[in-house]
Structures are given as C-alpha cells and as structure tokens.
Write an enzyme that holds these catalytic residues in place. Structure first.
Site, mmCIF file in Angstrom:
data_model
loop_
_atom_site.group_PDB
_atom_site.id
_atom_site.type_symbol
_atom_site.label_atom_id
_atom_site.label_comp_id
_atom_site.label_asym_id
_atom_site.label_seq_id
_atom_site.Cartn_x
_atom_site.Cartn_y
_atom_site.Cartn_z
ATOM 1 N N ASP A 155 0.940 -1.158 0.099
ATOM 2 C CA ASP A 155 -0.154 -0.176 0.021
ATOM 3 C C ASP A 155 0.784 1.219 -0.005
ATOM 4 O O ASP A 155 1.946 1.038 0.748
ATOM 5 C CB ASP A 155 -0.889 0.049 1.332
ATOM 6 C CG ASP A 155 -2.027 0.843 1.203
ATOM 7 O OD1 ASP A 155 -3.305 0.566 1.458
ATOM 8 O OD2 ASP A 155 -1.809 2.076 0.630
ATOM 9 N N ASP A 209 4.216 2.011 -4.185
ATOM 10 C CA ASP A 209 3.054 2.164 -5.053
ATOM 11 C C ASP A 209 3.276 0.794 -6.329
ATOM 12 O O ASP A 209 4.163 0.658 -6.712
ATOM 13 C CB ASP A 209 3.742 3.628 -5.997
ATOM 14 C CG ASP A 209 2.209 4.137 -6.640
ATOM 15 O OD1 ASP A 209 2.020 5.281 -6.681
ATOM 16 O OD2 ASP A 209 1.794 3.154 -7.318
ATOM 17 N N PHE A 212 -6.898 -4.387 -4.790
ATOM 18 C CA PHE A 212 -7.802 -3.229 -4.338
ATOM 19 C C PHE A 212 -7.299 -1.868 -4.641
ATOM 20 O O PHE A 212 -7.963 -0.856 -4.913
ATOM 21 C CB PHE A 212 -7.647 -3.364 -2.791
ATOM 22 C CG PHE A 212 -8.589 -4.642 -2.223
ATOM 23 C CD1 PHE A 212 -7.793 -5.534 -1.795
ATOM 24 C CD2 PHE A 212 -9.728 -4.513 -2.214
ATOM 25 C CE1 PHE A 212 -8.276 -6.923 -1.291
ATOM 26 C CE2 PHE A 212 -10.585 -5.507 -1.692
ATOM 27 C CZ PHE A 212 -9.988 -6.550 -1.259
ATOM 28 N N SER A 237 -16.558 -2.332 -9.692
ATOM 29 C CA SER A 237 -17.649 -1.557 -9.146
ATOM 30 C C SER A 237 -18.895 -1.471 -9.800
ATOM 31 O O SER A 237 -19.011 -1.352 -11.067
ATOM 32 C CB SER A 237 -17.080 -0.131 -8.779
ATOM 33 O OG SER A 237 -18.136 0.824 -8.416
ATOM 34 N N THR A 239 -20.472 0.871 -10.557
ATOM 35 C CA THR A 239 -20.573 2.279 -11.130
ATOM 36 C C THR A 239 -20.139 2.042 -12.672
ATOM 37 O O THR A 239 -20.731 2.617 -13.581
ATOM 38 C CB THR A 239 -19.533 3.011 -10.642
ATOM 39 O OG1 THR A 239 -19.747 4.416 -11.017
ATOM 40 C CG2 THR A 239 -18.080 2.770 -11.030
ATOM 41 N N TYR A 256 -13.655 7.960 -12.765
ATOM 42 C CA TYR A 256 -13.418 6.907 -11.721
ATOM 43 C C TYR A 256 -14.077 5.648 -12.360
ATOM 44 O O TYR A 256 -13.553 4.322 -12.544
ATOM 45 C CB TYR A 256 -13.748 7.227 -10.389
ATOM 46 C CG TYR A 256 -14.160 5.785 -9.482
ATOM 47 C CD1 TYR A 256 -15.526 5.430 -9.373
ATOM 48 C CD2 TYR A 256 -13.212 5.056 -8.948
ATOM 49 C CE1 TYR A 256 -15.684 4.175 -8.682
ATOM 50 C CE2 TYR A 256 -13.299 4.094 -8.204
ATOM 51 C CZ TYR A 256 -14.453 3.497 -8.167
ATOM 52 O OH TYR A 256 -14.740 2.379 -7.417
ATOM 53 N N LYS A 314 -12.531 1.754 -14.018
ATOM 54 C CA LYS A 314 -12.974 0.505 -13.425
ATOM 55 C C LYS A 314 -13.316 -0.309 -14.561
ATOM 56 O O LYS A 314 -12.963 -1.433 -14.939
ATOM 57 C CB LYS A 314 -13.884 0.538 -12.536
ATOM 58 C CG LYS A 314 -13.338 0.997 -11.055
ATOM 59 C CD LYS A 314 -12.586 0.064 -10.541
ATOM 60 C CE LYS A 314 -12.435 0.561 -8.884
ATOM 61 N NZ LYS A 314 -11.390 -0.163 -8.348
ATOM 62 N N TYR A 354 -18.649 -4.340 -6.822
ATOM 63 C CA TYR A 354 -19.151 -3.976 -5.297
ATOM 64 C C TYR A 354 -20.425 -3.138 -5.801
ATOM 65 O O TYR A 354 -20.185 -2.141 -6.609
ATOM 66 C CB TYR A 354 -18.232 -3.247 -4.735
ATOM 67 C CG TYR A 354 -16.947 -3.956 -4.338
ATOM 68 C CD1 TYR A 354 -15.857 -3.042 -3.820
ATOM 69 C CD2 TYR A 354 -16.621 -5.098 -4.625
ATOM 70 C CE1 TYR A 354 -14.642 -3.473 -3.607
ATOM 71 C CE2 TYR A 354 -15.335 -5.531 -4.523
ATOM 72 C CZ TYR A 354 -14.295 -4.779 -4.074
ATOM 73 O OH TYR A 354 -12.967 -5.348 -3.697
ATOM 74 N N PHE A 355 -21.346 -3.242 -4.852
ATOM 75 C CA PHE A 355 -22.301 -2.306 -4.991
ATOM 76 C C PHE A 355 -22.116 -1.187 -3.773
ATOM 77 O O PHE A 355 -20.784 -0.623 -4.050
ATOM 78 C CB PHE A 355 -23.510 -2.753 -4.647
ATOM 79 C CG PHE A 355 -24.207 -3.515 -5.845
ATOM 80 C CD1 PHE A 355 -23.601 -4.452 -6.483
ATOM 81 C CD2 PHE A 355 -25.022 -2.701 -6.626
ATOM 82 C CE1 PHE A 355 -24.023 -5.130 -7.789
ATOM 83 C CE2 PHE A 355 -25.304 -3.105 -8.004
ATOM 84 C CZ PHE A 355 -24.775 -4.302 -8.464
HETATM 85 C C1 WQD Z 1 -25.201 6.730 -1.847
HETATM 86 C C2 WQD Z 1 -26.618 7.481 -1.876
HETATM 87 C C3 WQD Z 1 -26.497 9.778 -2.928
HETATM 88 C C4 WQD Z 1 -23.740 11.262 0.237
HETATM 89 C C5 WQD Z 1 -20.203 5.455 -5.043
HETATM 90 C C6 WQD Z 1 -19.517 4.861 -6.247
HETATM 91 C C7 WQD Z 1 -19.401 3.409 -6.028
HETATM 92 C C8 WQD Z 1 -18.850 3.056 -4.951
HETATM 93 C C9 WQD Z 1 -19.726 3.366 -3.699
HETATM 94 C C10 WQD Z 1 -16.327 3.300 -4.769
HETATM 95 C C11 WQD Z 1 -26.985 8.344 -3.226
HETATM 96 C C12 WQD Z 1 -26.740 9.915 -1.078
HETATM 97 C C13 WQD Z 1 -24.472 10.358 -0.349
HETATM 98 C C14 WQD Z 1 -24.427 12.536 0.876
HETATM 99 C C15 WQD Z 1 -26.649 11.736 -0.055
HETATM 100 N N1 WQD Z 1 -17.582 3.729 -4.491
HETATM 101 N N2 WQD Z 1 -25.844 10.768 -0.598
HETATM 102 N N3 WQD Z 1 -25.644 12.701 0.708
HETATM 103 O O1 WQD Z 1 -22.848 7.387 -5.097
HETATM 104 O O2 WQD Z 1 -24.211 5.171 -4.853
HETATM 105 O O3 WQD Z 1 -21.537 5.013 -5.135
HETATM 106 O O4 WQD Z 1 -19.782 5.078 -3.809
HETATM 107 O O5 WQD Z 1 -16.034 1.959 -5.127
HETATM 108 O O6 WQD Z 1 -18.362 3.160 -7.133
HETATM 109 O O7 WQD Z 1 -19.891 5.436 -7.355
HETATM 110 O O8 WQD Z 1 -22.629 6.015 -3.097
HETATM 111 O O9 WQD Z 1 -22.616 6.561 -0.670
HETATM 112 O O10 WQD Z 1 -21.765 8.404 -2.367
HETATM 113 O O11 WQD Z 1 -24.277 7.859 -2.135
HETATM 114 O O12 WQD Z 1 -27.797 12.132 -0.295
HETATM 115 O O13 WQD Z 1 -23.825 13.174 1.657
HETATM 116 O O14 WQD Z 1 -26.575 8.459 -0.957
HETATM 117 O O15 WQD Z 1 -27.085 10.717 -3.611
HETATM 118 O O16 WQD Z 1 -28.267 8.472 -3.550
HETATM 119 P P1 WQD Z 1 -22.782 5.959 -4.626
HETATM 120 P P2 WQD Z 1 -22.712 7.375 -1.964
#
Ligand code: WQD
Length: 338
Positions: free
Chosen positions: A31, A58, A80, A124, A126, A149, A153, A177-178
C-alpha cells in the site's frame, strides 16, 4: 494460499485480510498509504494475532512490485489499490487514468513475469452507468460510465478480459461491488475517509456524532418510493467473505468471470437515515438539497451469479450495518489517527 493484497491497508482490504486469515490463508500487503494508514495494518495484526508482511510502495513501481514477488511465493492477487472518489475523479481525470490504469498494467506485467496468474479485481457497480432496469445483472450491456473513476474500473475490466482471453492459464474474477458499509464487529477496523466523507454512511455517522451539523440529502425527486436515491448497501464483512470465495473459485478455474457482490435489496437515503436512528437511538438531522451530478435513481444487484458460482450470499442485515458503522465511529472518532 499466499495472497497479495494491493491497497491492503484500505477499508475493504483490511476486512478481507481478516476473513482470508480466518479461512486459513496467508496474506502480504502492499500500500502507498495515499488513502490509508499503517495503523490499519497494525489493527489487522492485532485482530488476527498474525505478523503480516507489508510493503509501503506504489503498485505503479515495477521494481518495488518485482521485489515483493521475489521475496514471497504469491499464489493469487487481490487488486484493491486505486483512487476511488467519484467527485475527485471528475476534477482530476488525468490523475485517475494514470494512477488506476498504470497500476493495473504494472501489476499484470509483474504477475506474468513471476508466473502468478490468479487475480481478483475490485471493480464497481458504477461500470453499469445509468441502468435501464434494475436489478443489475452481469450480462447487461454497460452503456457508459458517468465519471472517470467508473471509466477506469470499466477499462481495467476490459484489460483483464483481454489478458485472460490471450492466455487461458489466467484465472480472473472481476467483483462488482455495490455500496460497502459497516465495519468489523470489534470496532477496531472500519471506513476511514480522508477529510469530508464522499459516501453516505460515513457522512451519517459523523452527523450522528456531532462532527458535522447535518446530512445533505442529494435530491428527493428521484423515481423511487420516497424520492431519494436507492442503493444496494452491503456489509463490508459480507463483501470480504465474497473475496475469500472468489479466491477459492479462481484457484479452480481459468478464464474471466464478472460477479456482482450485492444483497439484491435497495434502500433509499431516508431508509438508511431512519434505520440508523432506530438501531442506534441517535438523531441524524438532514436537509433536502439538490441532486448530485452523476447520481442515478436506483442501483441494486441481481446477486444470483455469486450464489451460483461462489456459493456466496450476503448474510448481514441493515441493522448490522448501522450498528457496526456506529460502533466504529464511537470507538474511533478520528479514524486511525490516534
Ligand atoms: C449513496 C446515496 C447519494 C452522500 C459510490 C461509487 C461506487 C462506490 C460507492 C467506490 C446516493 C446519497 C450520499 C451524501 C446523499 N465507491 N448521498 N448525501 O454514489 O451510490 O456510489 O460510492 O467504489 O463506485 O459510485 O454512493 O454513498 O456516495 O451515495 O444524499 O452526503 O446517498 O445521492 O443516492 P454511490 P454514495
């Protein structure tokens, strides 16, 4: 097996280390600590009672990676390491493309040079972009990502598919991942974002702890049951177990498989706030604000393939996620900064 974890001091990797060791594996960590701290590795050693070989380096540094593979008989790698803040990637695209793609390419070249051809990759959800339908299945066409980002991926998935296609002795598992949340039940390892949290759950815990005044809910006009965004939140320990099962699967198969790691259940932002308040007996004040650019209405997994191929399914509940996230926050108000 002896498994190298790149980015091994990170949130998901530390929890995966604990589960791998518990399942009888040995681990090596590399890391660069750009988004993590050596204290996290010390905590993993404390939890497992093991001394863990770890390198500050790195993954883009070929000489450093060659040294690790020369000093350890590595059987498999879980990759990771990577920059992962969606908003930051929009502001700094070249940094994200250089870092995430360069590290993946350097890792693959080093692995091939040392005859190590089992790889689990931290991808991800995403990469699905703005889905036409939910739940999301691995065979769905990915129409395009909404941020650099996500594109990194997606591109790394394509690179790894090509590697496995060119050389069938490779075994690659791409884990999508979700939304990882929660923490180890000990409260000794957890999510430790630099500065202001990007993600929902660490924001909720810091509001509940009084470190932030309120939660900004990014929009309540989405096409969901209460208008706020719906996501598939998965306990980080369930996610870690999925990596253990993916390593076992990679040991016995060749080719490249894409596998969702999600619960298959979607919760809205307000569902999360209300569950967190109920489980922990705290208040989470919030303000409804405008949508965040790039957000989608709803995103949750079809987890059937993970069950079929890995025998894996999420077991922790939403209550577990809220309780464990709060315990980590209370025991570590400043994360790993002691
Ligand atoms: C979740 C929900 C926001 C913050 C991202 C990446 C994904 C993974 C997880 C890395 C959404 C809402 C959030 C806040 C809010 N990351 N929210 N206020 O965007 O689903 O996924 O993070 O691997 O790849 O895309 O996660 O936690 O940012 O948002 O209302 O202060 O919470 O709009 O609906 P997201 P999140």
């Amino acid at each position: 097996m002896n498994i190298l974890l790149t980015g091994g001091a990170g949130f998901i990797a530390t929890h995966t280390c604990v589960e791998l060791i518990s399942a009888g594996h040995d681990v090596v960590i590399v890391d660069n600590y750009v988004n993590s701290q050596p204290e996290a590795v010390r905590r993993v050693e404390e939890l497992t009672g093991r001394t863990i070989p770890h390198y500050e380096a790195d993954v883009c540094d070929r000489a450093a990676m060659d040294r690790i593979f020369s000093e350890h008989a590595i059987d498999a790698v879980i990759h990771f390491a990577g920059l992962k803040a969606v908003g930051e990637s929009v502001a700094q695209p070249l940094r994200y493309y250089r870092n995430n793609l360069d590290s993946a390419l350097t890792l693959c070249e080093t692995m091939a040079a040392h005859g190590v051809k089992r790889l689990v990759f931290s991808s991800s959800a995403t990469v699905y972009g703005v889905p036409d339908e939910v739940p999301l299945r691995e065979d769905m066409f990915c129409k395009g990502c909404t941020n650099p980002y996500g594109w990194t991926k997606y591109m790394i998935e394509k690179i790894l598919m090509g590697v496995a296609q060119a050389d069938p002795s490779w075994s690659v598992v791409l884990l999508r991942y979700f939304n990882p949340v929660g923490a180890h039940e000990s409260g000794r390892i957890g999510e430790n974002p630099n500065g202001l949290p990007n993600n929902l759950m660490p924001f909720i815990t810091k509001v509940a702890a009084g470190q932030l005044p309120h939660l900004n809910v990014f929009g309540d006009d989405y096409n969901t049951h209460d208008g706020t965004g719906v996501r598939d939140y998965i306990h980080v320990v369930d996610l870690a177990r999925g990596h253990v099962d993916a390593c076992a699967y990679a040991a016995g198969h060749s080719g490249c498989e894409i596998i969702n790691l999600g619960t298959g259940v979607g919760y809205s932002v307000l569902d999360m706030v209300q569950a967190f308040e109920r489980v922990n007996g705290v208040k989470v004040p919030y303000v409804i604000g405008p949508r965040r650019p790039g957000d989608v209405d709803a995103c949750f997994a079809d987890p059937a393939k993970a069950k079929r191929l890995l025998g894996w399914e999420a077991k922790k509940t939403l209550e577990d996620m809220c309780r464990d996230a709060w315990r980590w926050q209370c025991m570590n108000p400043n994360g790993y900064t002691t």
